[in-house]
Write an enzyme that holds these catalytic residues in place. Structure first.
Site, short mmCIF file in Angstrom:
data_model
loop_
_atom_site.label_atom_id
_atom_site.label_comp_id
_atom_site.label_asym_id
_atom_site.label_seq_id
_atom_site.Cartn_x
_atom_site.Cartn_y
_atom_site.Cartn_z
N GLU A 82 0.85 -1.20 0.00
CA GLU A 82 0.00 0.00 0.00
C GLU A 82 0.88 1.24 0.00
O GLU A 82 2.09 1.16 0.20
CB GLU A 82 -0.87 0.02 1.27
CG GLU A 82 -2.32 -0.40 1.06
CD GLU A 82 -3.19 0.73 0.53
OE1 GLU A 82 -2.64 1.77 0.11
OE2 GLU A 82 -4.41 0.57 0.53
N ASN A 108 -4.45 5.00 8.13
CA ASN A 108 -4.45 4.37 6.82
C ASN A 108 -3.69 5.29 5.86
O ASN A 108 -2.56 5.67 6.17
CB ASN A 108 -5.90 4.09 6.39
CG ASN A 108 -5.98 3.08 5.27
OD1 ASN A 108 -5.25 2.11 5.28
ND2 ASN A 108 -6.85 3.33 4.31
N GLU A 111 -13.28 -7.51 10.23
CA GLU A 111 -14.39 -6.55 10.16
C GLU A 111 -13.88 -5.12 10.20
O GLU A 111 -12.85 -4.83 10.80
CB GLU A 111 -15.37 -6.81 11.30
CG GLU A 111 -16.28 -7.98 10.98
CD GLU A 111 -17.04 -8.46 12.20
OE1 GLU A 111 -17.43 -7.60 13.02
OE2 GLU A 111 -17.23 -9.67 12.31
N ASN A 127 -9.10 7.09 2.47
CA ASN A 127 -8.22 6.77 1.35
C ASN A 127 -8.17 7.92 0.36
O ASN A 127 -8.80 8.94 0.55
CB ASN A 127 -8.72 5.50 0.65
CG ASN A 127 -8.04 4.24 1.18
OD1 ASN A 127 -6.83 4.19 1.31
ND2 ASN A 127 -8.85 3.23 1.49
N ASP A 173 -9.82 2.84 -3.79
CA ASP A 173 -8.83 2.81 -2.71
C ASP A 173 -7.84 3.95 -2.92
O ASP A 173 -8.21 5.10 -2.78
CB ASP A 173 -8.17 1.41 -2.69
CG ASP A 173 -7.41 1.15 -1.40
OD1 ASP A 173 -7.03 2.12 -0.73
OD2 ASP A 173 -7.17 -0.03 -1.07
#
Ligand code: ZN
Length: 335
Positions: free
Chosen positions: A41, A131, A152, A180, A232
């Site tokens: 990522e 993130n 989850e 994101n 994303d």
């Protein structure tokens, strides 16, 4: 898997090149260059050093790849990392719910880098972690969080934050579910953002002086275009068009015209879990695309390149410089 057995594929990959037709009939090639990783990522191309940085989130690793020497090294850290402007071997990193500064000489693997906590966010949210994150045109660092509890992803537990040059924190969007995207246009008056489960790319007015955003609209809706999966990572090319990774769907990279919201091009990837992307290479004409292997254990026969970092050549577009975080010296951390 044993991460010491990273397969370096370079010249070998030429025989694996997967040719497909681009929307403007140029021939493009998609080459798996590094991998596999569990969840690659956050690619960041540093134009000063010609280094591609990316993370393997659940392995808690930040990788540095030198495209000229093929040197691939890592240090332990999580979720997102961007160089700190003008400060050698220093990076701003999201680690759990901490924003930290790490010190790492990227020529060596470092399993225990020096770390200093800059700020802590979401301290009451047990399952949250940082993130995706990016630097805005003024050099401020923006990063959002997400909640992750086993398999989850509890919705609406997270936020998007902005950190000024003195590391002062502002909450920009809250609540969000999986933060994101994060792209600014070239006129520095528009901000593009993705909250993945909403399956939309959002657009905001952006004030470069204050860093404020306002007037949220939907720019692109995956459902409306019958695109499976979720948006994303996102980046922008030099003409101002957006490039979006389609994760958990059929494995695509999308090019979107933000002036009309139209879908310009679809690039089919050889993997379904396409996580993020960044333009790089000395001419910024290579699109580096990260992908995930985790969750595809039963699928790996059909997707041998799941979890690889890919280089896409021949798209006929170039990217814009990715910026480093302008963090003042001598600030008092963690206040
Ligand atoms: Zn992402």
């Amino acid at each position: 898997m044993n991460m010491h057995k990273i397969i370096l594929l370079t010249a070998v990959c030429i025989s694996l090149i997967n040719f497909i037709q681009g929307g403007d009939n140029t021939e493009i090639s998609i080459v798996p260059i590094l991998g596999p990783f569990d969840l690659a990522e956050g690619p960041h191309w540093d134009e000063n050093s010609n280094i591609l940085y990316f993370v393997d989130i659940h392995q808690q690793k930040l990788y540095s790849w030198d495209s000229e020497t093929n040197e691939l090294t890592y240090t332990f850290i999580m979720s997102v990392a961007v160089p700190i402007d003008g400060k050698e071997n220093s990076y701003v990193v999201g680690s759990g719910t901490n924003l930290v500064e790490i010190y790492w000489n990227r020529h060596f693997n470092d399993t225990d880098p020096d770390v200093e906590i800059i700020r802590t966010v979401d301290s009451t949210r047990l399952y949250n972690r940082f993130n995706d994150g990016k630097v805005d045109p003024k050099g401020r660092f923006w990063a959002g969080t997400m909640a992750e509890h086993g398999n989850e992803y509890p919705p609406n537990q997270a936020s998007l934050y902005k950190f000024d040059s003195d590391a002062k924190r502002s909450t920009m969007i809250s609540p969000v579910s999986i933060s994101n995207g994060l792209v600014w246009n070239h006129a520095n008056d528009t901000f593009y953002y993705i909250d993945s489960p909403q399956k939309k790319v959002f657009v905001f007015d952006y004030d470069n002086e204050s860093g404020n955003i306002s007037n949220q609209r939907t720019l692109f809706d995956f459902v409306k275009y019958n695109i499976t999966g979720v948006p994303d990572g996102m980046t922008i090319d030099s003409t101002g068009n957006l490039w979006v990774a389609d994760n958990l769907g059929n494995g695509k990279v999308l090019q979107i015209d933000p002036s009309s919201g139209e879908l310009l091009r679809i690039v089919d990837m050889p993997v379904t879990h396409v996580s993020s992307l960044a333009f790089g290479g000395p001419n910024k004409d290579i699109l580096y695309v990260t992908s995930a292997r985790e969750g595809l254990e039963d699928e790996i026969k059909n997707q041998p390149y799941a979890g690889f970092v890919f280089a896409i050549y021949g798209l006929g577009v170039t990217g814009s410089p990715m910026l480093s975080y302008k963090l003042e010296d001598d600030i008092v951390f963690n206040k």
